[in-house]
Each structure stands twice: as C-alpha cells, then as structure tokens.
Scaffold this motif. Structure first.
Motif, mmCIF file in Angstrom:
data_model
loop_
_atom_site.group_PDB
_atom_site.id
_atom_site.type_symbol
_atom_site.label_atom_id
_atom_site.label_comp_id
_atom_site.label_asym_id
_atom_site.label_seq_id
_atom_site.Cartn_x
_atom_site.Cartn_y
_atom_site.Cartn_z
ATOM 1 N N ALA A 126 0.812 -1.213 0.000
ATOM 2 C CA ALA A 126 0.000 0.000 0.000
ATOM 3 C C ALA A 126 0.847 1.265 0.000
ATOM 4 N N LYS A 127 0.211 2.345 -0.416
ATOM 5 C CA LYS A 127 0.809 3.681 -0.432
ATOM 6 C C LYS A 127 -0.233 4.681 0.068
ATOM 7 N N LEU A 128 0.234 5.849 0.481
ATOM 8 C CA LEU A 128 -0.670 6.963 0.757
ATOM 9 C C LEU A 128 -0.627 7.961 -0.390
ATOM 10 N N LYS A 129 0.415 7.890 -1.198
ATOM 11 C CA LYS A 129 0.534 8.760 -2.362
ATOM 12 C C LYS A 129 -0.459 8.311 -3.431
ATOM 13 N N GLU A 130 -0.572 9.109 -4.478
ATOM 14 C CA GLU A 130 -1.482 8.797 -5.586
ATOM 15 C C GLU A 130 -1.088 7.491 -6.262
ATOM 16 N N GLY A 131 -2.047 6.824 -6.878
ATOM 17 C CA GLY A 131 -1.766 5.631 -7.644
ATOM 18 C C GLY A 131 -2.703 4.490 -7.323
ATOM 19 N N GLN A 132 -2.554 3.388 -8.054
ATOM 20 C CA GLN A 132 -3.416 2.212 -7.910
ATOM 21 C C GLN A 132 -3.393 1.652 -6.496
ATOM 22 N N MET A 133 -2.250 1.685 -5.832
ATOM 23 C CA MET A 133 -2.118 1.067 -4.506
ATOM 24 C C MET A 133 -2.347 2.057 -3.360
ATOM 25 N N SER A 134 -2.809 3.259 -3.682
ATOM 26 C CA SER A 134 -3.032 4.274 -2.655
ATOM 27 C C SER A 134 -4.290 3.981 -1.854
ATOM 28 N N LEU A 135 -4.162 4.050 -0.537
ATOM 29 C CA LEU A 135 -5.315 3.900 0.345
ATOM 30 C C LEU A 135 -6.240 5.105 0.243
ATOM 31 N N LEU A 136 -5.756 6.168 -0.403
ATOM 32 C CA LEU A 136 -6.532 7.396 -0.540
ATOM 33 C C LEU A 136 -7.066 7.607 -1.953
ATOM 34 N N ARG A 137 -6.950 6.591 -2.820
ATOM 35 C CA ARG A 137 -7.453 6.753 -4.190
ATOM 36 C C ARG A 137 -8.977 6.854 -4.150
ATOM 37 N N LYS A 138 -9.510 7.480 -5.162
ATOM 38 C CA LYS A 138 -10.950 7.782 -5.210
ATOM 39 C C LYS A 138 -11.329 8.534 -3.945
ATOM 40 N N GLU A 139 -12.294 8.051 -3.167
ATOM 41 C CA GLU A 139 -12.690 8.747 -1.936
ATOM 42 C C GLU A 139 -11.873 8.317 -0.724
ATOM 43 N N GLY A 140 -11.192 7.167 -0.810
ATOM 44 C CA GLY A 140 -10.440 6.630 0.309
ATOM 45 C C GLY A 140 -10.822 5.190 0.586
ATOM 46 N N THR A 141 -10.450 4.690 1.749
ATOM 47 C CA THR A 141 -10.709 3.308 2.153
ATOM 48 C C THR A 141 -11.126 3.323 3.629
ATOM 49 N N SER A 142 -11.138 2.176 4.268
ATOM 50 C CA SER A 142 -11.439 2.111 5.703
ATOM 51 C C SER A 142 -10.631 0.990 6.335
ATOM 52 N N ILE A 143 -10.488 1.067 7.651
ATOM 53 C CA ILE A 143 -9.840 0.010 8.422
ATOM 54 C C ILE A 143 -10.921 -0.642 9.271
ATOM 55 N N VAL A 144 -10.982 -1.970 9.242
ATOM 56 C CA VAL A 144 -12.042 -2.713 9.926
ATOM 57 C C VAL A 144 -11.425 -3.778 10.825
#
Length: 190
Positions: A126-144
């Motif tokens: 994963a990455k926080l920067k832009e790109g396919q592997m970014s957790l912040l791509r599109k609107e973001g993700t979540s931790i569950v």
C-alpha cells in the motif's frame, strides 16, 4: 524575460508543493458498533509500504483480524458499507495463500485482558501517495476490525467473523475531534 518566467514557474511549483494535501502521517478514528470512538489508527508512508499504528480499547480479549476495506464508509452496526477488502490487484485473500494476499490483508492482533490493542502493522504493497495502490485513491478506504482471527487462507475474508469496529481512511480523517479513549484526558490532568 525568460529568466523571470522561469523564476515564476519554479516559485509556483515550489509553493504548490508546500501547500498540497498532507498524506503522511494520517490519523483516523476507530468506532465500535455503538458508534463510540474506541481508538485510532495512524498511517505513515514508509519506503516499504504503509505502517499502521493501531491503538484501540474495548475489544473482547483475544485475537482479532484487521483489514483495509475498499470504501471509506463505516455505517454501524455491521460496517458492510466498507465493502470488501482493499484488493486492487485482484489477488486471493490471505497472508498464507500462495495466490494472495489482498493489499489490505494484515496480521492478526491480540487484545490484552483489558481489551486493549497497541501495535504497529505493515501494509507492504500500500501507499498513501497517488496511484493504484493508494489507500486514498478515489474517496479513500477504511480500516475494519473483526471479532475473530483471520485464518490466512479462507476466501474471501479469512473466516474472521463479524465486523466490530471501523475507521474511515480519507484525507480529512484526522479532522475528527471526538476524544480518544486511549489517551489521558487533558482536562482531568489540570
């Protein structure tokens, strides 16, 4: 004239780099099924992935699975709104799976006798920067967090049980002002 144009272009590029969105570290609040804040996850970009410093309380003592999910939605009490595991490369689930793992798969965590988890985990792809592997791509993700442990193999989620806690991973996640139960109360210390 060219010197001035070059100067202004260079100055603009430098200033835009200084005012861009801060992506690392990124703090997010974790909420339980009653929508009470039970802790935080701090995500930091590292050369080998994203480090997740997870600090939560109020869990049942024992082993719990933690995963990154595909949507930044945490609608209690089931947290199904978070979608499936973050899996941009369409791999199978499981850290022990030869055809895996999802980019959002992490090691299980152990809640102590008081229900506290204070651990650092790594998301190697994963990455926080832009790109396919970014957790912040599109609107973001979540931790569950789930109520059981991930067996590392079973599809699609490691047979890890019900979702019991969730936190949105977005650029504005750290703007949540709810008090953190895992930190001492500043008002009481005075």
């Amino acid at each position: 004239m060219r010197k001035w144009i070059s100067f202004f272009l260079l100055s603009g590029a430098l200033l835009s780099g200084c005012t861009g969105d801060q992506r690392s570290p990124l703090d997010t609040s974790i909420y339980n099924q009653s929508n009470d804040k039970i802790g935080t996850a701090s995500l930091t970009e590292k050369p080998d992935g994203v480090e997740v410093a997870l600090k939560v309380e109020g869990l049942e003592p024992g082993v719990h699975a933690v995963h990154i999910h595909e949507f930044p939605k945490c609608e209690a009490p089931e947290f199904k709104s978070a979608g499936n595991h973050f899996n941009p490369k369409s791999k199978d689930h499981g850290l022990m799976n030869t055809d895996g793992a999802h980019a959002g798969d992490m090691q299980n965590v152990q809640a102590d006798a008081s229900g506290m988890v204070d651990v650092k985990l790594m998301l190697s792809e994963a990455k926080l920067k832009e790109g396919q592997m970014s957790l912040l791509r599109k609107e973001g993700t979540s931790i569950v967090i789930t109520n059981g442990q991930d067996d590392g193999m079973t599809q699609p989620a490691g047979d890890s049980g019900d979702r019991i806690a969730c936190g949105k991973i977005t650029l504005d996640a750290d703007e949540d002002e709810a008090s953190d139960p895992t930190e001492p109360d500043k008002k009481q210390e005075k």
